[in-house]
Design a protein around this motif. Sequence first.
Motif, PDB file in Angstrom:
ATOM      1  N   LYS A 152       0.815  -1.209   0.000  1.00 34.70           N
ATOM      2  CA  LYS A 152       0.000   0.000   0.000  1.00 34.70           C
ATOM      3  C   LYS A 152       0.851   1.262   0.000  1.00 34.70           C
ATOM      4  N   VAL A 153       2.078   1.149   0.504  1.00 34.81           N
ATOM      5  CA  VAL A 153       2.972   2.313   0.529  1.00 34.81           C
ATOM      6  C   VAL A 153       3.222   2.814  -0.883  1.00 34.81           C
ATOM      7  N   PHE A 154       3.272   1.902  -1.838  1.00 36.91           N
ATOM      8  CA  PHE A 154       3.589   2.256  -3.221  1.00 36.91           C
ATOM      9  C   PHE A 154       2.341   2.327  -4.106  1.00 36.91           C
ATOM     10  N   LYS A 155       1.318   1.522  -3.785  1.00 28.91           N
ATOM     11  CA  LYS A 155       0.111   1.507  -4.608  1.00 28.91           C
ATOM     12  C   LYS A 155      -0.883   2.589  -4.216  1.00 28.91           C
ATOM     13  N   GLY A 156      -0.905   2.971  -2.948  1.00 33.83           N
ATOM     14  CA  GLY A 156      -1.888   3.935  -2.486  1.00 33.83           C
ATOM     15  C   GLY A 156      -3.228   3.274  -2.217  1.00 33.83           C
ATOM     16  N   PRO A 157      -4.279   4.056  -2.021  1.00 34.18           N
ATOM     17  CA  PRO A 157      -5.600   3.494  -1.714  1.00 34.18           C
ATOM     18  C   PRO A 157      -6.116   2.581  -2.820  1.00 34.18           C
ATOM     19  N   LYS A 158      -6.846   1.570  -2.412  1.00 31.81           N
ATOM     20  CA  LYS A 158      -7.442   0.634  -3.365  1.00 31.81           C
ATOM     21  C   LYS A 158      -8.555   1.290  -4.163  1.00 31.81           C
ATOM     22  N   TRP A 159      -9.368   2.096  -3.476  1.00 29.72           N
ATOM     23  CA  TRP A 159     -10.559   2.668  -4.094  1.00 29.72           C
ATOM     24  C   TRP A 159     -10.280   4.064  -4.620  1.00 29.72           C
ATOM     25  N   LYS A 160     -10.495   4.251  -5.904  1.00 29.52           N
ATOM     26  CA  LYS A 160     -10.268   5.530  -6.584  1.00 29.52           C
ATOM     27  C   LYS A 160     -11.600   6.271  -6.740  1.00 29.52           C
ATOM     28  N   PRO A 161     -11.555   7.555  -7.135  1.00 29.14           N
ATOM     29  CA  PRO A 161     -12.806   8.321  -7.309  1.00 29.14           C
ATOM     30  C   PRO A 161     -13.814   7.637  -8.231  1.00 29.14           C
ATOM     31  N   ASP A 162     -13.349   6.994  -9.303  1.00 33.22           N
ATOM     32  CA  ASP A 162     -14.271   6.296 -10.216  1.00 33.22           C
ATOM     33  C   ASP A 162     -14.990   5.143  -9.521  1.00 33.22           C
ATOM     34  N   ASP A 163     -14.296   4.517  -8.559  1.00 29.12           N
ATOM     35  CA  ASP A 163     -14.924   3.406  -7.842  1.00 29.12           C
ATOM     36  C   ASP A 163     -16.060   3.902  -6.947  1.00 29.12           C
ATOM     37  N   TYR A 164     -15.905   5.096  -6.373  1.00 24.11           N
ATOM     38  CA  TYR A 164     -16.981   5.665  -5.547  1.00 24.11           C
ATOM     39  C   TYR A 164     -18.194   5.979  -6.423  1.00 24.11           C
ATOM     40  N   ARG A 165     -17.935   6.463  -7.615  1.00 23.78           N
ATOM     41  CA  ARG A 165     -19.039   6.719  -8.542  1.00 23.78           C
ATOM     42  C   ARG A 165     -19.746   5.418  -8.904  1.00 23.78           C
ATOM     43  N   ASP A 166     -18.961   4.373  -9.186  1.00 24.86           N
ATOM     44  CA  ASP A 166     -19.556   3.080  -9.536  1.00 24.86           C
ATOM     45  C   ASP A 166     -20.359   2.504  -8.375  1.00 24.86           C
ATOM     46  N   LEU A 167     -19.839   2.668  -7.157  1.00 23.86           N
ATOM     47  CA  LEU A 167     -20.554   2.158  -5.991  1.00 23.86           C
ATOM     48  C   LEU A 167     -21.905   2.858  -5.829  1.00 23.86           C
ATOM     49  N   PHE A 199       6.584   3.836   6.809  1.00 25.88           N
ATOM     50  CA  PHE A 199       5.788   2.774   6.182  1.00 25.88           C
ATOM     51  C   PHE A 199       4.516   2.533   7.000  1.00 25.88           C
ATOM     52  N   ALA A 200       4.675   2.448   8.330  1.00 26.09           N
ATOM     53  CA  ALA A 200       3.520   2.207   9.198  1.00 26.09           C
ATOM     54  C   ALA A 200       2.500   3.335   9.083  1.00 26.09           C
ATOM     55  N   SER A 201       2.982   4.570   9.041  1.00 25.16           N
ATOM     56  CA  SER A 201       2.082   5.724   8.931  1.00 25.16           C
ATOM     57  C   SER A 201       1.336   5.721   7.605  1.00 25.16           C
ATOM     58  N   LYS A 202       2.036   5.377   6.528  1.00 26.68           N
ATOM     59  CA  LYS A 202       1.405   5.352   5.205  1.00 26.68           C
ATOM     60  C   LYS A 202       0.347   4.258   5.130  1.00 26.68           C
ATOM     61  N   VAL A 203       0.677   3.081   5.650  1.00 29.31           N
ATOM     62  CA  VAL A 203      -0.289   1.982   5.640  1.00 29.31           C
ATOM     63  C   VAL A 203      -1.540   2.383   6.424  1.00 29.31           C
ATOM     64  N   LYS A 204      -1.348   3.050   7.550  1.00 32.26           N
ATOM     65  CA  LYS A 204      -2.485   3.494   8.360  1.00 32.26           C
ATOM     66  C   LYS A 204      -3.360   4.492   7.601  1.00 32.26           C
ATOM     67  N   SER A 205      -2.739   5.476   6.961  1.00 34.91           N
ATOM     68  CA  SER A 205      -3.517   6.492   6.248  1.00 34.91           C
ATOM     69  C   SER A 205      -4.265   5.901   5.054  1.00 34.91           C
ATOM     70  N   VAL A 206      -3.626   4.967   4.348  1.00 37.25           N
ATOM     71  CA  VAL A 206      -4.290   4.332   3.204  1.00 37.25           C
ATOM     72  C   VAL A 206      -5.464   3.469   3.671  1.00 37.25           C
ATOM     73  N   THR A 207      -5.256   2.739   4.760  1.00 34.80           N
ATOM     74  CA  THR A 207      -6.324   1.896   5.303  1.00 34.80           C
ATOM     75  C   THR A 207      -7.513   2.741   5.747  1.00 34.80           C
ATOM     76  N   GLU A 208      -7.229   3.860   6.401  1.00 41.24           N
ATOM     77  CA  GLU A 208      -8.312   4.745   6.840  1.00 41.24           C
ATOM     78  C   GLU A 208      -9.058   5.343   5.654  1.00 41.24           C
ATOM     79  N   GLU A 209      -8.332   5.678   4.586  1.00 40.46           N
ATOM     80  CA  GLU A 209      -9.004   6.241   3.417  1.00 40.46           C
ATOM     81  C   GLU A 209      -9.880   5.205   2.734  1.00 40.46           C
ATOM     82  N   ASP A 210      -9.403   3.976   2.627  1.00 41.14           N
ATOM     83  CA  ASP A 210     -10.215   2.922   2.014  1.00 41.14           C
ATOM     84  C   ASP A 210     -11.474   2.636   2.829  1.00 41.14           C
TER      85      ASP A 210
END
Length: 289
Positions: A65-80, A224-235
Motif C-alpha cells: 500500500k505504501v507504493f500503490k496507495g488506496p485501493k478505491w479511486k474516485p471512479d470506484d466511488y461513482r460506480d458504488l 511505512f507504518a504511517s502510510k499503511v495506516k492512512s491508506v487503510t483509513e481512506e479505504d
Amino acid sequence: MIGIIGIVVIFAMVFGGYLMAGGKMGIILKSLPFELMMIGGAAVGAFLISNDMSGIKHTLKDVGKVFKGPKWKPDDYRDLLCLLFSLIRIARANPVEVEQHIEDPENSSVFNKYPKIVADKEVVNLICDTMRSASMNYDDPHQVEEVLEKRMEANLHHAMHGSHALQTMADGLPALGIVAAVLGVIKTMASIDQPPEVLGKMIGGALVGTFLGVFLAYGLVGPFASKVKSVTEEDAHFYQLIREVLVANLHNHAAAICIEVGRQNTPSHIRPGFSELEEALRSVKQDAA
C-alpha cells in the motif's frame, strides 16, 4: 511512485550530507552487513514472535500500500453509488427481484457491471446483508446504523493490524541498534591493546549499529507504518459510503436523495462531481429501461 521518490530522497539526503561533510563510506560499508544482520534479523525475529501466520501475511501484503496507495479511486466511488442506486430502485419496484441479486451477487447482472466491486467480498457482503435484513423487516434505521457501525469498526481494527505491526517494529529498532552497538563496544574492549587508529575504526563500526537502528526506525519502517495506516483509513470511506446510503434508504428517502447523502459524506478529494454522477445515474436508468 511517490513512495519510491520518498525513499530515494531519504537516502540521498542522509548519505549525501554525510559525504559532503567529509564522511567516509568505507567504515559504514564494512560494518553494514554484520550490523544489518543483527538488527534486521532481530527485528524480523521479534516480528515473527509477535504475529501469527495470518498477521504476517496481512502485514507483508499491506507493505504494498505504501507504493500503490488506496485501493478505491474516485471512479470506484461513482460506480458504488450507481450500484446502490440500481439496487434501491429494484428493491422498491420489485422486492422479489432484488432478492435474486443479493442472494447470488456473483451471477447478478447488476453487480457484474462493476467487477472491481464484486471482487471485494466484504463490500458485497455488506451490501447484501444489509438489504437482506431490510427485506426481513429488520429495518429500524437507527438499529441498522448501529450494527453497521460496529461491523465497520471491527473490520477497520482488523485492517489496521499491518500498520500496528510495522509501528511496533519501528519502536523496537532503535533499542536493537543499541544492542548491536553494545556488542561492538564489547568487541572493541577485547582489543584494547590495539593502537588508537585500530580502536577508532572499531568504535566507529560499533556506532554504525546505533545509526542503523535509528535510521531504519524513523526513516523507513515508521513512515511505512504511517502510510499503511492512512491508506487503510481512506479505504474505509468506501464502506462508510455504503452505510450512509443504505441507512438513508431505510428512512424512505427518494433513491436520488439516498445517493446524494452518500456523495455528500464522501471526502472531497475522492467525491464524484454532481454533474458526473448525474450523468452516470442517467446511464443506469437508460440501461434499466
